[in-house]
Design a protein around this motif. Structure first.
Motif, PDB file in Angstrom:
ATOM      1  N   THR A  17      39.385  51.231  51.434  1.00 13.91           N
ATOM      2  CA  THR A  17      40.359  51.534  50.306  1.00 13.91           C
ATOM      3  C   THR A  17      40.947  50.466  49.391  1.00 13.91           C
ATOM      4  OG1 THR A  17      40.976  53.707  51.474  1.00 13.91           O
ATOM      5  CG2 THR A  17      42.221  53.179  49.477  1.00 13.91           C
ATOM      6  N   SER A  18      41.365  49.430  50.296  1.00 14.49           N
ATOM      7  CA  SER A  18      42.006  48.362  49.491  1.00 14.49           C
ATOM      8  C   SER A  18      40.873  47.455  48.837  1.00 14.49           C
ATOM      9  CB  SER A  18      42.676  47.471  50.541  1.00 14.49           C
ATOM     10  OG  SER A  18      42.884  46.340  50.010  1.00 14.49           O
ATOM     11  N   THR A  19      39.713  47.265  49.170  1.00 14.65           N
ATOM     12  CA  THR A  19      38.681  46.889  48.583  1.00 14.65           C
ATOM     13  C   THR A  19      38.336  47.506  47.430  1.00 14.65           C
ATOM     14  OG1 THR A  19      37.873  45.802  50.542  1.00 14.65           O
ATOM     15  CG2 THR A  19      36.290  45.633  48.884  1.00 14.65           C
ATOM     16  N   ILE A  20      38.199  48.865  47.315  1.00 15.63           N
ATOM     17  CA  ILE A  20      37.749  49.657  46.343  1.00 15.63           C
ATOM     18  C   ILE A  20      38.886  49.614  45.187  1.00 15.63           C
ATOM     19  CG2 ILE A  20      37.753  51.973  45.336  1.00 15.63           C
ATOM     20  CD1 ILE A  20      36.254  52.662  48.282  1.00 15.63           C
ATOM     21  N   SER A  21      40.147  49.314  45.634  1.00 16.32           N
ATOM     22  CA  SER A  21      41.094  49.216  44.549  1.00 16.32           C
ATOM     23  C   SER A  21      40.973  47.957  43.954  1.00 16.32           C
ATOM     24  CB  SER A  21      42.553  49.243  45.311  1.00 16.32           C
ATOM     25  OG  SER A  21      43.608  49.118  44.399  1.00 16.32           O
ATOM     26  N   GLU A  22      40.568  46.797  44.798  1.00 16.71           N
ATOM     27  CA  GLU A  22      40.509  45.538  44.055  1.00 16.71           C
ATOM     28  C   GLU A  22      39.183  45.647  42.966  1.00 16.71           C
ATOM     29  OE1 GLU A  22      42.310  42.917  44.298  1.00 16.71           O
ATOM     30  OE2 GLU A  22      43.789  43.942  45.646  1.00 16.71           O
ATOM     31  N   ILE A  23      38.367  46.287  43.221  1.00 19.87           N
ATOM     32  CA  ILE A  23      36.973  46.379  42.655  1.00 19.87           C
ATOM     33  C   ILE A  23      37.370  47.127  41.223  1.00 19.87           C
ATOM     34  CG2 ILE A  23      34.497  47.318  42.396  1.00 19.87           C
ATOM     35  CD1 ILE A  23      34.196  46.761  45.499  1.00 19.87           C
ATOM     36  N   THR A  24      38.147  47.928  41.359  1.00 22.53           N
ATOM     37  CA  THR A  24      38.428  48.804  40.547  1.00 22.53           C
ATOM     38  C   THR A  24      39.213  48.013  39.312  1.00 22.53           C
ATOM     39  OG1 THR A  24      38.625  50.921  41.672  1.00 22.53           O
ATOM     40  CG2 THR A  24      39.578  50.999  39.514  1.00 22.53           C
ATOM     41  N   SER A  70      35.020  34.769  38.664  1.00 24.46           N
ATOM     42  CA  SER A  70      34.166  35.773  39.240  1.00 24.46           C
ATOM     43  C   SER A  70      34.432  36.206  40.563  1.00 24.46           C
ATOM     44  CB  SER A  70      32.718  35.504  39.096  1.00 24.46           C
ATOM     45  OG  SER A  70      32.002  36.575  39.516  1.00 24.46           O
ATOM     46  N   ARG A  71      34.743  37.294  41.047  1.00 24.95           N
ATOM     47  CA  ARG A  71      35.091  37.623  42.323  1.00 24.95           C
ATOM     48  C   ARG A  71      33.748  38.510  42.863  1.00 24.95           C
ATOM     49  NH1 ARG A  71      40.567  40.721  43.313  1.00 24.95           N
ATOM     50  NH2 ARG A  71      39.754  40.189  45.365  1.00 24.95           N
ATOM     51  N   ASN A  72      32.605  38.593  42.129  1.00 21.17           N
ATOM     52  CA  ASN A  72      31.335  39.553  42.514  1.00 21.17           C
ATOM     53  C   ASN A  72      30.850  38.804  43.778  1.00 21.17           C
ATOM     54  OD1 ASN A  72      32.009  40.964  40.260  1.00 21.17           O
ATOM     55  ND2 ASN A  72      29.784  40.940  39.485  1.00 21.17           N
ATOM     56  N   THR A  73      30.756  37.442  43.922  1.00 24.07           N
ATOM     57  CA  THR A  73      30.333  36.996  45.190  1.00 24.07           C
ATOM     58  C   THR A  73      31.173  37.411  46.400  1.00 24.07           C
ATOM     59  OG1 THR A  73      29.864  34.908  44.032  1.00 24.07           O
ATOM     60  CG2 THR A  73      29.936  34.869  46.552  1.00 24.07           C
ATOM     61  N   GLU A  74      32.498  37.714  46.220  1.00 18.45           N
ATOM     62  CA  GLU A  74      33.349  38.298  47.361  1.00 18.45           C
ATOM     63  C   GLU A  74      32.986  39.731  47.645  1.00 18.45           C
ATOM     64  OE1 GLU A  74      37.948  39.486  48.131  1.00 18.45           O
ATOM     65  OE2 GLU A  74      37.311  38.060  46.342  1.00 18.45           O
ATOM     66  N   PHE A  75      32.743  40.409  46.443  1.00 23.51           N
ATOM     67  CA  PHE A  75      32.498  41.793  46.442  1.00 23.51           C
ATOM     68  C   PHE A  75      31.097  42.238  47.173  1.00 23.51           C
ATOM     69  CE2 PHE A  75      35.942  42.195  43.184  1.00 23.51           C
ATOM     70  CZ  PHE A  75      37.081  42.710  44.276  1.00 23.51           C
ATOM     71  N   ARG A  76      30.028  41.229  46.972  1.00 23.14           N
ATOM     72  CA  ARG A  76      28.751  41.254  47.349  1.00 23.14           C
ATOM     73  C   ARG A  76      28.669  41.579  48.808  1.00 23.14           C
ATOM     74  NH1 ARG A  76      27.254  37.108  43.950  1.00 23.14           N
ATOM     75  NH2 ARG A  76      26.794  37.663  41.880  1.00 23.14           N
ATOM     76  N   LYS A  77      29.690  41.028  49.572  1.00 26.96           N
ATOM     77  CA  LYS A  77      29.528  41.063  51.051  1.00 26.96           C
ATOM     78  C   LYS A  77      29.969  42.509  51.468  1.00 26.96           C
ATOM     79  CE  LYS A  77      30.792  38.643  55.288  1.00 26.96           C
ATOM     80  NZ  LYS A  77      31.692  37.429  55.666  1.00 26.96           N
ATOM     81  N   LEU A  78      29.050  43.190  51.457  1.00 25.15           N
ATOM     82  CA  LEU A  78      29.374  44.828  51.794  1.00 25.15           C
ATOM     83  C   LEU A  78      30.186  44.818  53.095  1.00 25.15           C
ATOM     84  CD1 LEU A  78      26.235  46.593  50.254  1.00 25.15           C
ATOM     85  CD2 LEU A  78      28.450  46.210  49.142  1.00 25.15           C
TER      86      LEU A  78
END
Length: 474
Positions: A194-201, A224-232
């Protein structure tokens, strides 16, 4: 006249031997004067039938002859075992037979009647009463044992139920603990996602604003934070607990629960030989014949007849100068022949309380039992040579034996065997002196007092020793 007295003689009292005897005891077969009647009949435990001497003949009811209806049977044929009259004696079927006066035969039969009556009253009947009294005890034992086993089964069943309940409780607790741990993990995982989804939003919204922005500095400062978010996040792979029940095997449960043994009972045949002997040795006197009577004469076929042993009241085992032991009836009929295991003739024979034949092989130094036509060696001696044997009232074997000729010492002893195991040795008195002389020509038996009696021919003596091995007299 009755053959027991003569008109020419004055009959004297058998007890005092002085006074004239007008009376006669038809049971004890003795003459009595008036003064001795009370003394003779005072013992209430004994059977008596006192009558005037002149009435004895009149009380004899002779059977009528079947061949000569007018003639009374005053004689008894021993071989045919039937009453006969004077004329029947000359018949060819009675040729060479022995006859006894019917009065004497009646006396013999009365002794048998008394013996049987005493045995029934003193031995057999009390034993049956004892068995009958034991039956309620057996019934009570059955119910008492059933109550005891039922309580034990119920108690063990309760224990087993408690164990099953404990297993069920443990399994439920384990399931609840596993579910609780997994739900806690899922809760933490949900918070992180939930916390990660909030950061992505937030990132998406920021990127959209930057795309519409004219602010060069703001766009240039973008990281860019996509590298961080790419790690599922790791994908949860779970195997939920399951319950696999085993097939209920009733037989296995039964075996695990316990074992109930089978009720087993037998009907053990018991002999009353001991009691019969005791009945004969009781205080009630059984009168003896004044003169011995020949009941039967048998032709055994031996060159010399050495030993006889009674089997019941109507059969006799014999042995002599060959290795064949023969069983005859009192009428001379050969019923059985048994050959010894070796070529030697038996040194002595006897019968057990169970009716089995026992014989001694002095050469092989063995005592042998004949059971169902099969011979088995039950006693094998070492250094001693068996000579004589008898069976006691308790079923033990009493064996006379000499020290083997290989030894310089000359000793003789009597050994009692119980179940063919040595139980007692009788050899010396309290002063260390030998009871018996060395050598053959001895005969052993047990008397009514259960004493051990040995006829020692070499010593011209009869040695009587009690059950404890103490000399009574010689």
């Amino acid at each position: 006249m009755d053959p027991r007295y003569s008109a020419q003689d004055v009959v004297r009292c058998t007890l005092c031997k002085i006074s004239v005897a007008p009376m006669y005891c038809d049971i004890c077969l003795i003459h009595l004067c008036e003064g001795c009647i009370e003394k003779h009949t005072s013992d209430a435990s004994k059977y008596h039938k006192v009558m005037p001497l002149k009435n004895i003949e009149s009380t004899s009811d002779y059977p009528k002859c079947q061949n000569h209806s007018t003639k009374p049977c005053e004689l008894h044929c021993k071989q045919c075992d039937i009453p006969v009259c004077i004329k029947c004696v000359s018949f060819k079927e009675h040729k060479g037979h022995d006859f006894i006066e019917m009065v004497k035969q009646l006396a013999i039969k009365k002794k048998i009647l008394i013996r049987d009556l005493l045995e029934l009253e003193d031995s057999i009947f009390p034993k049956y009463q004892e068995v009958a009294l034991s039956l309620p005890v057996h019934v009570a034992d059955v119910f008492q044992n059933a109550d005891k086993l039922t309580s034990a089964i119920n108690r063990h069943g309760g224990d087993l139920h408690r164990e099953i309940d404990a297993i069920i409780t443990t399994m439920k607790s384990d399931l609840e603990e596993m579910n609780s741990n997994y739900l806690t993990f899922l809760g933490k995982y949900e918070v992180e996602i939930t916390s990660t989804i909030s950061e992505i939003t937030k990132s998406i919204d920021g990127l959209k604003k930057l795309l519409d922005s004219k602010d060069i500095c703001l766009v240039s400062a973008y990281k860019s934070r996509n590298t961080e978010f790419r790690k599922l996040p790791p994908k949860i792979k779970v195997t939920l607990p399951s319950f696999t029940s085993h097939i209920i095997n009733r037989e296995q449960i039964y075996n695990q629960f316990g074992v109930l043994s089978v009720l087993y009972f037998t009907e053990e045949e018991q002999a009353h030989t001991v009691e019969a002997i005791r009945a004969e040795s009781s205080s009630t006197s059984i009168p003896l014949l004044d003169e011995p009577t020949i009941i039967s004469a048998l032709n055994t076929g031996y060159t010399s007849l050495y030993n006889v042993a009674c089997l019941g009241d109507d059969k006799i085992w014999t042995s002599g100068t060959d290795n064949i032991m023969r069983l005859y009836t009192l009428k001379g009929q050969l019923k059985k022949s048994i050959q010894t295991k070796t070529k030697d003739w038996p040194e002595d024979i006897t019968t057990t309380t169970n009716g089995d034949l026992v014989y001694i092989d002095s050469t092989e130094k063995t005592v042998n039992l004949v059971k169902n036509a099969s011979i088995q060696t039950v006693i094998q001696l070492q250094g001693w040579r068996p000579l004589n044997v008898c069976s006691s009232s308790t079923g033990d074997l009493l064996v006379v034996m000499d020290l083997d000729s290989d030894y310089d010492l000359k000793q003789t002893k009597v050994v009692r065997y119980s179940d063919f195991t040595e139980k007692q040795c009788i050899q010396f008195n309290e002063r260390g002196e030998a009871f018996y002389s060395f050598g053959v020509n001895k005969y052993i038996n047990e008397n009514r007092n259960l004493d051990i009696c040995v006829a020692d021919c070499a010593a011209n003596a009869v040695v009587v020793v009690n059950q404890a091995g103490k000399l009574r007299f010689t």
